[in-house]
Design an enzyme around this catalytic site. Structure first.
Site, PDB file in Angstrom:
ATOM      1  N   SER A 112       0.827  -1.202   0.000  1.00  0.00           N
ATOM      2  CA  SER A 112       0.000   0.000   0.000  1.00  0.00           C
ATOM      3  C   SER A 112       0.866   1.258   0.000  1.00  0.00           C
ATOM      4  O   SER A 112       1.603   1.508  -0.950  1.00  0.00           O
ATOM      5  CB  SER A 112      -0.964  -0.059   1.193  1.00  0.00           C
ATOM      6  OG  SER A 112      -1.903   0.972   1.166  1.00  0.00           O
ATOM      7  N   ASP A 164      -9.754  -3.269  -6.006  1.00  0.00           N
ATOM      8  CA  ASP A 164      -9.188  -2.444  -4.943  1.00  0.00           C
ATOM      9  C   ASP A 164      -9.788  -1.036  -5.007  1.00  0.00           C
ATOM     10  O   ASP A 164      -9.602  -0.329  -5.996  1.00  0.00           O
ATOM     11  CB  ASP A 164      -7.668  -2.376  -5.108  1.00  0.00           C
ATOM     12  CG  ASP A 164      -6.974  -1.756  -3.910  1.00  0.00           C
ATOM     13  OD1 ASP A 164      -7.615  -0.987  -3.166  1.00  0.00           O
ATOM     14  OD2 ASP A 164      -5.780  -2.044  -3.718  1.00  0.00           O
ATOM     15  N   HIS A 195      -7.989  -4.463  -1.509  1.00  0.00           N
ATOM     16  CA  HIS A 195      -6.722  -3.905  -1.022  1.00  0.00           C
ATOM     17  C   HIS A 195      -6.084  -4.888  -0.045  1.00  0.00           C
ATOM     18  O   HIS A 195      -6.171  -4.730   1.183  1.00  0.00           O
ATOM     19  CB  HIS A 195      -7.005  -2.569  -0.345  1.00  0.00           C
ATOM     20  CG  HIS A 195      -5.813  -1.683  -0.210  1.00  0.00           C
ATOM     21  ND1 HIS A 195      -5.198  -1.100  -1.300  1.00  0.00           N
ATOM     22  CD2 HIS A 195      -5.126  -1.269   0.884  1.00  0.00           C
ATOM     23  CE1 HIS A 195      -4.188  -0.358  -0.886  1.00  0.00           C
ATOM     24  NE2 HIS A 195      -4.116  -0.456   0.448  1.00  0.00           N
TER      25      HIS A 195
END
Length: 214
Positions: A112, A164, A195
């Site tokens: 991320s 995502d 995600h």
């Protein structure tokens, strides 16, 4: 930009020496809200026996650790990203000396916000790392075309979810294209989820790491 003066003491971090002879080093960059311990299990799974260098991001947002500021959800402060990435690159160079790491055998892995930062290291500081395994990340410079740096010989694995909502698959495909256009050997794997780092993608990443022979 003048390189900042940074020592290993300037970042809270964990360092675990390699347990296998001749193993590379993994630079582990956590996601938003995590810390320097979060990705240690990922590092051990991805590259058993490798040295692990895991710093903590120096930005806080609502009490959560990050690598660079955001203007709002999904919108990066790109100038801050550039400055923070330069500081992180200086930390890596200091760690190479402090921990006697092979500067040609460092691989960055991030999730991320950490994956965005890892992509920033590749595009803004070519030659710092030999490869990257980045998960749930996208194009870090948002709206700015990266310089035409030479990433020949750099091996990159990207794992992203097509559903995502935080890092859209378009952003993931954009960073894959940006890296490939600059000569990196990119292996991009997509999964149907959001995600997250799925077990299947982790298996694919570990197989990629073994083939890459860092």
């Amino acid at each position: 930009m003048t390189a900042p003066e940074v020592g290993v003491e300037d970042f809270t971090h964990v360092f675990e020496p390699a347990t296998a002879s001749g193993a590379p080093a993994l630079l582990l960059l956590h996601g938003t809200g995590a810390d320097e311990h979060d990705l240690l299990p990922l590092g051990r799974a991805l590259a058993p026996g490798a040295a692990l260098l895991s710093p903590r991001g120096k930005v806080t947002e609502n009490g959560m650790n990050r690598w660079f500021r955001r203007l709002r959800e999904g919108v990066f402060d790109v100038d801050d990203l550039i400055a923070r990435t330069a500081e992180l690159a200086a930390f890596v160079r200091a760690a190479i000396l402090a921990y006697d790491l092979d500067p040609e055998r460092i691989v960055v892995s991030g999730f991320s916000n950490g994956a965005n930062t890892g992509a920033g290291l590749l595009l803004l500081h070519p030659g710092l790392v030999a490869g990257a395994a980045l998960f749930a990340g996208g194009a870090p410079l948002q709206g700015r075309e990266p310089d035409p740096v030479d990433l020949s010989g750099v091996q990159v694995f990207l794992g992203n979810g097509v559903a995502d909502p935080i890092t859209t698959i378009d952003q993931a495909r954009l960073v894959a294209a940006q890296l490939g256009q600059r000569g990196a050997d990119v292996e991009a794997r997509e999964h149907p989820g959001g995600h997250q780092l799925t077990p299947d993608v982790l298996t694919q990443a570990r197989e990629w790491f073994e083939r890459a022979k860092f």
